[in-house]
Design an enzyme around this catalytic site. Structure first.
Site, PDB file in Angstrom:
ATOM      1  N   LYS A 180      -6.480  -2.134  17.202  1.00 25.42           N
ATOM      2  CA  LYS A 180      -6.269  -0.706  17.028  1.00 25.42           C
ATOM      3  C   LYS A 180      -7.296  -0.184  16.038  1.00 25.42           C
ATOM      4  O   LYS A 180      -7.215  -0.443  14.838  1.00 25.42           O
ATOM      5  CB  LYS A 180      -4.872  -0.378  16.506  1.00 25.42           C
ATOM      6  CG  LYS A 180      -4.582   1.104  16.720  1.00 25.42           C
ATOM      7  CD  LYS A 180      -3.516   1.662  15.821  1.00 25.42           C
ATOM      8  CE  LYS A 180      -4.007   2.091  14.488  1.00 25.42           C
ATOM      9  NZ  LYS A 180      -5.026   3.139  14.463  1.00 25.42           N
ATOM     10  N   GLY A 233      -6.843  -2.066   5.340  1.00 19.67           N
ATOM     11  CA  GLY A 233      -6.539  -0.654   5.112  1.00 19.67           C
ATOM     12  C   GLY A 233      -5.904  -0.455   3.757  1.00 19.67           C
ATOM     13  O   GLY A 233      -6.161  -1.221   2.819  1.00 19.67           O
ATOM     14  N   SER A 234      -5.062   0.559   3.667  1.00 21.72           N
ATOM     15  CA  SER A 234      -4.530   0.959   2.361  1.00 21.72           C
ATOM     16  C   SER A 234      -3.372   0.061   1.923  1.00 21.72           C
ATOM     17  O   SER A 234      -2.727  -0.606   2.738  1.00 21.72           O
ATOM     18  CB  SER A 234      -4.055   2.407   2.438  1.00 21.72           C
ATOM     19  OG  SER A 234      -3.036   2.509   3.405  1.00 21.72           O
ATOM     20  N   GLU A 236      -0.470   0.979   0.728  1.00 21.10           N
ATOM     21  CA  GLU A 236       0.844   1.455   1.177  1.00 21.10           C
ATOM     22  C   GLU A 236       1.134   0.965   2.593  1.00 21.10           C
ATOM     23  O   GLU A 236       2.215   0.445   2.875  1.00 21.10           O
ATOM     24  CB  GLU A 236       0.913   2.994   1.133  1.00 21.10           C
ATOM     25  CG  GLU A 236       0.929   3.580  -0.268  1.00 21.10           C
ATOM     26  CD  GLU A 236      -0.352   3.299  -1.065  1.00 21.10           C
ATOM     27  OE1 GLU A 236      -1.451   3.241  -0.438  1.00 21.10           O
ATOM     28  OE2 GLU A 236      -0.276   3.118  -2.287  1.00 21.10           O
ATOM     29  N   GLY A 238      -0.304  -1.508   4.142  1.00 17.36           N
ATOM     30  CA  GLY A 238      -0.269  -2.976   4.096  1.00 17.36           C
ATOM     31  C   GLY A 238       1.104  -3.484   3.673  1.00 17.36           C
ATOM     32  O   GLY A 238       1.637  -4.445   4.240  1.00 17.36           O
ATOM     33  N   GLU A 255      -6.122  -7.183   4.025  1.00 11.96           N
ATOM     34  CA  GLU A 255      -7.247  -6.833   3.143  1.00 11.96           C
ATOM     35  C   GLU A 255      -7.034  -5.394   2.721  1.00 11.96           C
ATOM     36  O   GLU A 255      -7.150  -4.482   3.534  1.00 11.96           O
ATOM     37  CB  GLU A 255      -8.577  -6.935   3.903  1.00 11.96           C
ATOM     38  CG  GLU A 255      -8.895  -8.313   4.444  1.00 11.96           C
ATOM     39  CD  GLU A 255      -9.157  -9.320   3.360  1.00 11.96           C
ATOM     40  OE1 GLU A 255      -9.458  -8.928   2.212  1.00 11.96           O
ATOM     41  OE2 GLU A 255      -9.042 -10.523   3.647  1.00 11.96           O
ATOM     42  N   CYS A 289     -14.015  -0.742   0.000  1.00 12.18           N
ATOM     43  CA  CYS A 289     -12.882  -1.301  -0.743  1.00 12.18           C
ATOM     44  C   CYS A 289     -13.342  -1.956  -2.041  1.00 12.18           C
ATOM     45  O   CYS A 289     -12.642  -1.942  -3.031  1.00 12.18           O
ATOM     46  CB  CYS A 289     -12.147  -2.306   0.128  1.00 12.18           C
ATOM     47  SG  CYS A 289     -13.242  -3.509   0.854  1.00 12.18           S
ATOM     48  N   GLU A 386      -7.539   3.909  -6.813  1.00 14.37           N
ATOM     49  CA  GLU A 386      -8.666   3.894  -5.868  1.00 14.37           C
ATOM     50  C   GLU A 386      -8.892   5.312  -5.336  1.00 14.37           C
ATOM     51  O   GLU A 386      -7.986   5.920  -4.767  1.00 14.37           O
ATOM     52  CB  GLU A 386      -8.333   2.957  -4.705  1.00 14.37           C
ATOM     53  CG  GLU A 386      -9.489   2.810  -3.741  1.00 14.37           C
ATOM     54  CD  GLU A 386      -9.150   1.886  -2.577  1.00 14.37           C
ATOM     55  OE1 GLU A 386      -8.087   2.045  -1.974  1.00 14.37           O
ATOM     56  OE2 GLU A 386      -9.977   1.009  -2.283  1.00 14.37           O
TER      57      GLU A 386
HETATM   58  P1  NAD Z   1      -4.983   3.228   6.328  1.00  9.54           P
HETATM   59  O1  NAD Z   1      -4.100   2.178   5.751  1.00  9.54           O
HETATM   60  O2  NAD Z   1      -4.497   4.613   6.336  1.00  9.54           O
HETATM   61  O3  NAD Z   1      -5.328   2.879   7.841  1.00  9.54           O
HETATM   62  C1  NAD Z   1      -5.858   1.636   8.233  1.00  9.54           C
HETATM   63  C2  NAD Z   1      -5.457   1.375   9.671  1.00  9.54           C
HETATM   64  O4  NAD Z   1      -4.045   1.231   9.728  1.00  9.54           O
HETATM   65  C3  NAD Z   1      -5.801   2.521  10.627  1.00  9.54           C
HETATM   66  O5  NAD Z   1      -6.154   1.992  11.879  1.00  9.54           O
HETATM   67  C4  NAD Z   1      -4.484   3.272  10.710  1.00  9.54           C
HETATM   68  O6  NAD Z   1      -4.350   4.036  11.879  1.00  9.54           O
HETATM   69  C5  NAD Z   1      -3.494   2.127  10.678  1.00  9.54           C
HETATM   70  N1  NAD Z   1      -2.157   2.499  10.250  1.00  9.54           N
HETATM   71  C6  NAD Z   1      -1.785   3.537   9.455  1.00  9.54           C
HETATM   72  N2  NAD Z   1      -0.434   3.561   9.326  1.00  9.54           N
HETATM   73  C7  NAD Z   1       0.051   2.511  10.037  1.00  9.54           C
HETATM   74  C8  NAD Z   1       1.356   1.994  10.284  1.00  9.54           C
HETATM   75  N3  NAD Z   1       2.433   2.560   9.762  1.00  9.54           N
HETATM   76  N4  NAD Z   1       1.479   0.891  11.048  1.00  9.54           N
HETATM   77  C9  NAD Z   1       0.398   0.289  11.560  1.00  9.54           C
HETATM   78  N5  NAD Z   1      -0.863   0.735  11.388  1.00  9.54           N
HETATM   79  C10 NAD Z   1      -1.034   1.833  10.629  1.00  9.54           C
HETATM   80  O7  NAD Z   1      -6.370   3.062   5.571  1.00  9.54           O
HETATM   81  P2  NAD Z   1      -7.705   3.904   5.807  1.00  9.54           P
HETATM   82  O8  NAD Z   1      -7.493   5.209   5.123  1.00  9.54           O
HETATM   83  O9  NAD Z   1      -8.108   3.882   7.224  1.00  9.54           O
HETATM   84  O10 NAD Z   1      -8.774   3.004   5.043  1.00  9.54           O
HETATM   85  C11 NAD Z   1      -8.962   3.072   3.678  1.00  9.54           C
HETATM   86  C12 NAD Z   1      -8.290   1.938   2.952  1.00  9.54           C
HETATM   87  O11 NAD Z   1      -8.703   0.687   3.484  1.00  9.54           O
HETATM   88  C13 NAD Z   1      -8.652   1.891   1.498  1.00  9.54           C
HETATM   89  O12 NAD Z   1      -7.515   1.710   0.701  1.00  9.54           O
HETATM   90  C14 NAD Z   1      -9.566   0.691   1.380  1.00  9.54           C
HETATM   91  O13 NAD Z   1      -9.613   0.091   0.135  1.00  9.54           O
HETATM   92  C15 NAD Z   1      -9.051  -0.212   2.428  1.00  9.54           C
HETATM   93  N6  NAD Z   1     -10.095  -1.146   2.886  1.00  9.54           N
HETATM   94  C16 NAD Z   1     -10.025  -2.458   2.452  1.00  9.54           C
HETATM   95  C17 NAD Z   1     -11.013  -3.368   2.817  1.00  9.54           C
HETATM   96  C18 NAD Z   1     -10.966  -4.819   2.340  1.00  9.54           C
HETATM   97  O14 NAD Z   1     -11.684  -5.649   2.872  1.00  9.54           O
HETATM   98  N7  NAD Z   1     -10.145  -5.149   1.367  1.00  9.54           N
HETATM   99  C19 NAD Z   1     -12.056  -2.955   3.631  1.00  9.54           C
HETATM  100  C20 NAD Z   1     -12.097  -1.622   4.058  1.00  9.54           C
HETATM  101  C21 NAD Z   1     -11.088  -0.736   3.665  1.00  9.54           C
END
Ligand code: NAD
Length: 487
Positions: A180, A233-234, A236, A238, A255, A289, A386
C-alpha cells in the site's frame, strides 16, 4: 476551456490492472504546483481481500513457490535492469508526484532502488538454514522458509525506495507482497509493477493497492491472511498497527520517526560540519526520518556555527523540483506546510530565536524557506518533536556528558552524528548514543548492505542488510531420528 484527460491508474491485483470494486478514485497532486496530475483507483476493503488472496494463492499454488531461489534472484535482477534503463522516466514521475528535486531522485532514490534490487537478488540463493548437531542419535537441521504474505505499508517521503526496501528482501526470501503506497505518492509503485511483470514476476506475487490509511491500510492490517506487516511511517500509526497485529499474532517490522542529534565539538572540521549538517537537516525538505534536526554545538563555537549554517541556508535554491539546480523542493502538501509553519510559531513562542527562514515561498505549491532556530532549549517542543520539515534547532552543550545526555533525551533512537577530530572520543560517544546508526564526521549516508532502524519510538526491528531477511523468513527445525534398534 480545453479539457485535459488526466492519466488514470488502476489497482494492480493478481497480475492485472483493475478498477476499484466500488469504482472509487482519488486524485494525486504535484506539490510544486498544487495541481492534480493523475487519478488513481482507491482500493476498498474488498479489493484488499482480493489482493491478499491473490498473494496467498501465488505463494501456495502458483509458479513462485516452485521456483528455485536462483530463478527468483534472476527476476529481481531483471527488475533492477528495467528500473535502471527507465531511470529517467521513473525519476520524473517520482519528482512530480512527491515534489522531490529531480537531481536528488536520480542520484538517490532511483539509484538506491536499483542497488536494493541487485543486493537482494544476490541474497536469494544464499538464504539457508544450518545443520545443528544437537544429538548423536538424530540429524537436526533448520530451514528458513518464507514468512508468507507480507503487507508492506509505506510513506510518501521516499515512495519507491522504501517500497523496494520491503519488496526486494520479501521476494528474495520467497514471500509474496501486497503493497500500500501512501495516498499522496502512489505513482512510482504502480509504474514499478509494470516493470515487475516484464521482469517475470508471476501474477499475485506483487499486488499494489493505493488508498487511504484509514480504509485501505487498515483493511490490510486487519486481514487474517497477512503474516507480516512491514510498516514505515509515523509513530502513532505504527503503534496502532502493533496493537492490531497482536490480535492475529502477525509479525511486525516498524520503521518510525526520529529527532536525531548531530553533535558538533569545538575540534571538528567546521567547514565540513556546517555543510553536512545543513544537508543533514534540509535534504528532501527535511522530510527524512533520520533528519539531523537537533544540532548540538559546543559552547565555544556555537555563535560561529549558527552564523555559518544561516549563511548556507540562505544560499539554498528553493524552487521547481524539475530544475536540476534546485536544492530544495516543496513539502508534500498544504497540510504538511501548515504543520511546519505551526512549529515555527511554537518555537518562537517557546523563546527560541528564528534566525532565518521559516516563510512560505512563492504563490503556488508548498514551498518553505529553510529555517534555523538558535537558543533552543532541550525541553522545547521544537527540540523534542519530529517536525518533518526544513527546520533546524540548534542547541548548546558544555561538555561530552552534557552532549550525550541531551542527545539521548528524546523518545526516539534512530540516528545520531558526532563531529570531532578526536578518534577516541568519536568511538566512545558512538557507543553511548542511543541510535540505530551513528555517523562520525559525516551526516546521512546510508547503504542497503547495512541494517537500518531504531529503538524507542523509532520502531521495532531492522530493515536492509541481511538483518531484513530475518523478518521475511521463519526458521523451521527438522529432526530426523537416527537411533538404531539394538541388535
Ligand atoms: P503515516 O504514518 O501517516 O503513513 C504511512 C503509511 O501508513 C501511509 O501509506 C498511510 O496511508 C498508512 N496508514 C495511515 N494510517 C493507517 C492505518 N490506520 N492503518 C494502516 N495504514 C495506515 O506517515 P507519513 O506521514 O506518510 O510519513 C511520515 C512519517 O514516516 C514520519 O513520522 C517519518 O519519520 C516516518 N518515516 C520513517 C522512516 C524510517 O525508516 N524510520 C522512513 C520514512 C518515514
Amino acid at each position: 476551456m480545453k479539457r485535459i484527460n488526466m492519466p488514470y491508474y488502476r489497482l494492480f491485483i493478481n497480475g492485472k490492472w483493475v478498477d476499484a470494486s466500488d469504482k472509487k478514485t482519488f486524485p494525486t497532486m504535484n506539490p510544486a504546483t498544487g495541481e492534480m496530475i493523475a487519478t488513481v483507483a482507491e482500493a476498498s476493503a474488498v479489493d484488499v481481500g482480493y489482493a491478499v488472496n491473490a498473494a496467498r494463492q501465488a505463494l501456495d499454488s502458483g509458479p513462485w513457490g516452485k521456483m528455485s531461489a536462483s530463478q527468483r534472484g534472476r527476476i529481481l535482477m531483471n527488475l533492477a535492469d528495467l528500473l535502471q534503463s527507465n531511470a529517467k522516466e521513473m525519476s520524473l514521475l517520482e519528482s512530480m508526484d512527491a515534489g522531490k528535486p529531480i537531481s536528488a531522485v536520480i542520484r538517490q532514490d532511483v539509484a538506491a532502488s536499483v542497488d536494493t534490487l541487485q543486493y537482494y537478488a544476490g541474497w536469494a540463493d544464499k538464504i539457508h538454514g544450518e545443520v545443528i548437531p544437537a544429538r548423536k542419535d538424530a540429524l537436526t537441521y533448520t530451514l528458513r522458509e518464507p514468512v508468507g504474505v507480507v503487507a508492506a505499508i509505506v510513506p510518501w517521503n521516499f515512495p519507491l525506495m522504501i517500497a523496494l526496501w520491503k519488496i526486494a528482501p520479501a521476494l528474495a526470501a520467497g514471500c509474496t507482497v501486497v503493497l500500500k503506497p501512501a495516498a499522496l505518492t502512489p505513482l512510482s509503485a504502480l509504474r514499478m509493477a509494470e516493470f515487475a511483470m516484464e521482469a517475470g514476476v508471476p501474477a499475485g506475487v506483487i499486488n499494489i493497492v493505493p488508498g487511504s490509511g484509514r480504509i485501505t491500510g487498515n483493511a490490510l492490517v486487519e486481514h487474517p491472511g497477512v503474516n507480516l506487516i512491514s510498516f514505515t511511517g509515523s509513530v502513532e500509526v505504527g503503534r496502532g498497527i502493533m496493537h492490531a497485529a497482536a490480535d492475529g499474532f502477525k509479525r511486525v517490522a516498524l520503521e518510525l520517526g526520529g529527532k536525531s542529534a548531530n553533535l558538533v565539538f569545538a575540534d571538528a572540521d567546521l567547514d565540513a560540519a556546517v555543510k553536512a549538517s545543513s544537508s543533514g537537516v534540509f535534504f528532501n525538505s527535511g522530510q527524512v526520518c533520520s533528519a539531523g534536526s537537533r544540532i548540538l554545538v559546543e559552547n565555544s563555537i556555537y555563535d560561529e556555527f549558527v552564523e555559518r549554517l544561516v549563511d548556507r541556508a540562505r544560499t539554498m535554491r528553493v524552487g521547481d523540483p524539475l530544475n536540476p539546480d534546485t536544492h530544495m523542493g516543496p513539502v508534500i502538501s498544504e497540510l504538511q506546510r501548515d504543520r511546519v509553519l505551526e512549529y515555527i510559531e511554537i518555537g518562537q513562542k517557546e523563546g527560541a530565536t528564528l534566525v532565518s527562514g521559516g516563510q512560505k515561498v512563492g504563490e503556488k505549491g508548498y514551498f518553505l524557506s529553510p529555517a534555523v532556530f538558535a537558543d533552543v532549549g532541550h525541553g522545547m517542543r521544537i527540540s523534542q518533536e519530529e517536525i518533518f520539515g526544513p527546520v533546524a534547532s540548534v542547541l548548546r552543550f558544555k561538555d561530552e556528558n552534557d552532549a550525550v545526555e541531551m542527545a539521548n533525551g528524546t523518545r526516539y533512537g534512530l540516528a545520531a552524528a558526532v563531529w570531532s577530530q578526536d578518534v577516541g572520543r568519536a568511538h566512545a560517544l558512538s557507543a553511548r548514543l542511543k541510535a540505530g546508526t551513528v555517523w562520525v564526521n559525516t551526516y546521512g549516508p546510508t547503504d542497503i548492505r547495512l541494517p537500518w532502524g531504531g529503538s524507542g519510538d523509532s520502531g521495532v526491528g531492522r530493515e536492509r542488510g541481511h538483518e531484513a531477511l530475518e523478518h521475511y523468513t521463519e526458521p523451521k527445525v527438522v529432526w530426523v531420528n537416527l537411533a538404531r534398534k539394538a541388535a
